[in-house]
Design a protein around this motif. Structure first.
Motif, PDB file in Angstrom:
ATOM      1  N   GLN A  60       4.422 -11.523  24.643  1.00 19.97           N
ATOM      2  CA  GLN A  60       3.457 -10.909  25.556  1.00 19.97           C
ATOM      3  C   GLN A  60       3.777  -9.426  25.775  1.00 19.97           C
ATOM      4  N   GLU A  61       5.080  -9.123  25.961  1.00 15.99           N
ATOM      5  CA  GLU A  61       5.456  -7.721  26.166  1.00 15.99           C
ATOM      6  C   GLU A  61       5.141  -6.895  24.930  1.00 15.99           C
ATOM      7  N   THR A  62       5.395  -7.493  23.750  1.00 10.86           N
ATOM      8  CA  THR A  62       5.093  -6.765  22.509  1.00 10.86           C
ATOM      9  C   THR A  62       3.601  -6.500  22.389  1.00 10.86           C
ATOM     10  N   ASN A  63       2.789  -7.509  22.712  1.00  9.77           N
ATOM     11  CA  ASN A  63       1.334  -7.310  22.663  1.00  9.77           C
ATOM     12  C   ASN A  63       0.903  -6.230  23.664  1.00  9.77           C
ATOM     13  N   LYS A  64       1.517  -6.291  24.863  1.00  9.14           N
ATOM     14  CA  LYS A  64       1.171  -5.290  25.885  1.00  9.14           C
ATOM     15  C   LYS A  64       1.557  -3.897  25.429  1.00  9.14           C
ATOM     16  N   ARG A  65       2.745  -3.785  24.833  1.00  5.48           N
ATOM     17  CA  ARG A  65       3.209  -2.484  24.351  1.00  5.48           C
ATOM     18  C   ARG A  65       2.313  -1.969  23.239  1.00  5.48           C
ATOM     19  N   ALA A  66       1.874  -2.914  22.370  1.00  2.00           N
ATOM     20  CA  ALA A  66       0.978  -2.511  21.277  1.00  2.00           C
ATOM     21  C   ALA A  66      -0.335  -1.998  21.847  1.00  2.00           C
ATOM     22  N   ARG A  67      -0.872  -2.705  22.861  1.00  2.00           N
ATOM     23  CA  ARG A  67      -2.118  -2.237  23.473  1.00  2.00           C
ATOM     24  C   ARG A  67      -1.919  -0.861  24.120  1.00  2.00           C
ATOM     25  N   GLU A  68      -0.755  -0.684  24.794  1.00  2.00           N
ATOM     26  CA  GLU A  68      -0.494   0.621  25.430  1.00  2.00           C
ATOM     27  C   GLU A  68      -0.395   1.716  24.386  1.00  2.00           C
ATOM     28  N   ILE A  69       0.276   1.410  23.259  1.00  2.00           N
ATOM     29  CA  ILE A  69       0.408   2.420  22.200  1.00  2.00           C
ATOM     30  C   ILE A  69      -0.955   2.785  21.642  1.00  2.00           C
ATOM     31  N   ILE A  70      -1.801   1.756  21.454  1.00  2.00           N
ATOM     32  CA  ILE A  70      -3.149   2.023  20.933  1.00  2.00           C
ATOM     33  C   ILE A  70      -3.930   2.880  21.920  1.00  2.00           C
ATOM     34  N   ALA A  71      -3.802   2.539  23.235  1.00  2.00           N
ATOM     35  CA  ALA A  71      -4.519   3.328  24.248  1.00  2.00           C
ATOM     36  C   ALA A  71      -3.983   4.759  24.292  1.00  2.00           C
ATOM     37  N   LEU A  72      -2.643   4.902  24.183  1.00  2.00           N
ATOM     38  CA  LEU A  72      -2.051   6.242  24.192  1.00  2.00           C
ATOM     39  C   LEU A  72      -2.516   7.049  22.994  1.00  2.00           C
ATOM     40  N   ARG A  73      -2.593   6.380  21.831  1.00  2.00           N
ATOM     41  CA  ARG A  73      -3.053   7.084  20.639  1.00  2.00           C
ATOM     42  C   ARG A  73      -4.491   7.550  20.818  1.00  2.00           C
ATOM     43  N   GLU A  74      -5.304   6.687  21.419  1.00  2.00           N
ATOM     44  CA  GLU A  74      -6.698   7.079  21.647  1.00  2.00           C
ATOM     45  C   GLU A  74      -6.768   8.252  22.622  1.00  2.00           C
ATOM     46  N   ARG A  75      -5.924   8.187  23.685  1.00  2.00           N
ATOM     47  CA  ARG A  75      -5.930   9.303  24.635  1.00  2.00           C
ATOM     48  C   ARG A  75      -5.474  10.593  23.961  1.00  2.00           C
ATOM     49  N   ASN A  76      -4.427  10.479  23.121  1.00  3.55           N
ATOM     50  CA  ASN A  76      -3.943  11.673  22.425  1.00  3.55           C
ATOM     51  C   ASN A  76      -5.007  12.250  21.505  1.00  3.55           C
ATOM     52  N   GLU A  77      -5.747  11.359  20.844  1.00  2.00           N
ATOM     53  CA  GLU A  77      -6.809  11.848  19.961  1.00  2.00           C
ATOM     54  C   GLU A  77      -7.886  12.557  20.765  1.00  2.00           C
ATOM     55  N   ARG A  78      -8.255  11.940  21.910  1.00  2.00           N
ATOM     56  CA  ARG A  78      -9.260  12.598  22.754  1.00  2.00           C
ATOM     57  C   ARG A  78      -8.731  13.937  23.272  1.00  2.00           C
ATOM     58  N   ALA A  79      -7.409  13.948  23.692  1.00  2.00           N
ATOM     59  CA  ALA A  79      -6.828  15.204  24.190  1.00  2.00           C
ATOM     60  C   ALA A  79      -6.796  16.255  23.097  1.00  2.00           C
ATOM     61  N   GLN A  80      -6.498  15.832  21.871  1.00  2.00           N
ATOM     62  CA  GLN A  80      -6.473  16.778  20.761  1.00  2.00           C
ATOM     63  C   GLN A  80      -7.852  17.361  20.516  1.00  2.00           C
ATOM     64  N   LEU A  81      -8.862  16.488  20.588  1.00  2.00           N
ATOM     65  CA  LEU A  81     -10.228  16.973  20.407  1.00  2.00           C
ATOM     66  C   LEU A  81     -10.607  17.955  21.516  1.00  2.00           C
ATOM     67  N   GLU A  82     -10.224  17.585  22.752  1.00  2.00           N
ATOM     68  CA  GLU A  82     -10.529  18.489  23.874  1.00  2.00           C
ATOM     69  C   GLU A  82      -9.780  19.806  23.717  1.00  2.00           C
ATOM     70  N   LYS A  83      -8.518  19.734  23.258  1.00  2.52           N
ATOM     71  CA  LYS A  83      -7.723  20.944  23.069  1.00  2.52           C
ATOM     72  C   LYS A  83      -8.353  21.845  22.019  1.00  2.52           C
ATOM     73  N   GLU A  84      -8.804  21.220  20.924  1.00  2.00           N
ATOM     74  CA  GLU A  84      -9.451  22.018  19.882  1.00  2.00           C
ATOM     75  C   GLU A  84     -10.718  22.668  20.412  1.00  2.00           C
ATOM     76  N   ALA A  85     -11.447  21.913  21.260  1.00  2.00           N
ATOM     77  CA  ALA A  85     -12.671  22.490  21.835  1.00  2.00           C
ATOM     78  C   ALA A  85     -12.319  23.661  22.752  1.00  2.00           C
ATOM     79  N   ARG A  86     -11.257  23.471  23.579  1.00  2.00           N
ATOM     80  CA  ARG A  86     -10.849  24.564  24.471  1.00  2.00           C
ATOM     81  C   ARG A  86     -10.372  25.771  23.672  1.00  2.00           C
ATOM     82  N   LEU A  87      -9.648  25.504  22.565  1.00  2.00           N
ATOM     83  CA  LEU A  87      -9.184  26.613  21.734  1.00  2.00           C
ATOM     84  C   LEU A  87     -10.358  27.393  21.153  1.00  2.00           C
ATOM     85  N   ARG A  88     -11.384  26.651  20.723  1.00  2.00           N
ATOM     86  CA  ARG A  88     -12.560  27.346  20.192  1.00  2.00           C
ATOM     87  C   ARG A  88     -13.223  28.191  21.281  1.00  2.00           C
ATOM     88  N   GLU A  89     -13.332  27.581  22.492  1.00  3.73           N
ATOM     89  CA  GLU A  89     -13.927  28.348  23.593  1.00  3.73           C
ATOM     90  C   GLU A  89     -13.067  29.567  23.939  1.00  3.73           C
TER      91      GLU A  89
END
Length: 331
Positions: A60-89
């Motif tokens: 269960q902990e491994t599954n939870k950690r995997a879900r957290e890692i997936i969520a963190l990766r998604e957040r990082n991807e969104r943050a990267q996209l936002e950062k690139e947008a801010r850099l362009r602005e």
């Protein structure tokens, strides 16, 4: 026979009882071993159940950690996209700021050029005005120097006259001081000479008085000596008369007369006076007169003592000097 049977019966019963006890012990041991095996199996089952629970929990902990890692990766991807947008602005803003800075720089350069031209014109005007003011100031300074030179000449003449007047006043003051000093010297000389004459006359008077006192003292001593001689003669005559009436055949020996008391000399008077002059000031208090007179062999009555103190303390200061006492003593 009966006893043998009984004995055999007892032995058979004891053997059967021993077998039964052995069987019971064996069964008890087997039961204990079975219980121990059952307990070990129970503990092993519980341990396996715990391990299974732990494994399930880790899954269960491994599954939870995997879900957290997936969520963190998604957040990082969104943050990267936002950062690139801010850099362009931000890049767009920087480009706009560069353009604005270029415009402002050009405007500043233009304003600076205009300001420098204006300042240069003002400097030219100020320099021209300064040259005119300097020329005017030099002219005024020249006029002031001429006036100062004239005033200095006039002041020098005034100072010379003032110095001459001061010199004359100082000379007059010096002459007047010399005259005053000469007059003061002559006055002091006259006073010293008059004082010297007065002291010499006083010394002569005291010397004459001393000679008179010495002469009077000698006369008194001569009269006292004559009186003692007369007294000795009278005493000798009376003694010889009494002895001749009592013993006519014995030789007469004149009695030895006691020497008359001598008056203290000046040294003795000075020595007695110094005994009361504890401060070596040459003076004693009037309260010491009675003791001093007793030391000199003269006892004064109260009235005589009061009269003597009144004669000695002519200054009314309560003190009597040695000179005053000696003159009074000799008188």
């Amino acid at each position: 026979m009966t006893e043998v049977q009984q004995e055999l019966g007892r032995e058979g019963s004891s053997a059967s009882s021993t077998m039964r006890e052995t069987t019971i012990l064996y069964e008890q041991r087997a039961r204990r071993m079975a219980e121990e095996d059952a307990l070990r199996l129970y503990n092993r089952v519980r341990q396996l159940q715990k391990e299974e629970g732990k494994a399930h929990k880790r899954i269960q902990e491994t599954n939870k950690r995997a879900r957290e890692i997936i969520a963190l990766r998604e957040r990082n991807e969104r943050a990267q996209l936002e950062k690139e947008a801010r850099l362009r602005e931000l890049q767009q803003e920087i480009e706009q700021q560069k353009m604005e800075n270029t415009r402002l720089r050009e405007e500043v350069i233009r304003n600076r050029t205009e300001q420098e031209a204006k300042i240069w014109a003002e400097k030219e005007a100020l320099a021209r005005q300064a040259r005119e003011e300097r020329q005017e100031l030099e002219r005024l300074i020249a006029d002031e120097r001429i006036l100062s030179r004239k005033e200095a000449l006039e002041q020098r003449e005034v100072v010379r006259r003032a110095e001459e007047e001061a010199r004359q006043k100082l000379e007059q003051l010096r002459i007047s001081k010399i005259q005053m000093a000469q007059e003061d010297y002559e006055r002091r000389l006259r006073e010293e000479m008059e004082s010297k004459l007065e002291r010499e006359s006083e010394i002569e008077r005291l010397a004459e008085l001393e000679m008179q006192l010495i002469e009077r003292l000698k006369q008194k001593q001569m009269r006292q000596r004559k009186a003692y001689q007369q007294l000795e003669a009278v005493l000798a005559l009376g003694s010889s008369t009494r002895k001749s009436s009592s013993k006519p055949s014995s030789p007469q020996v004149p009695p030895q007369a006691s020497p008359p008391p001598q008056e203290p000399t000046e040294e003795e008077v000075a020595r007695a006076f110094s005994m009361y002059d504890t401060e070596a000031s040459g003076e004693i208090s009037t309260g010491c007169i009675d003791g001093l007179m007793r030391d000199l062999g003269v006892a004064l009555a109260p009235s005589q003592l009061s009269q003597a103190i009144a004669q000695l303390d002519s200054r009314q200061c309560g003190k009597v000097s040695f000179g005053e006492f000696l003159l009074w003593w000799k008188g």
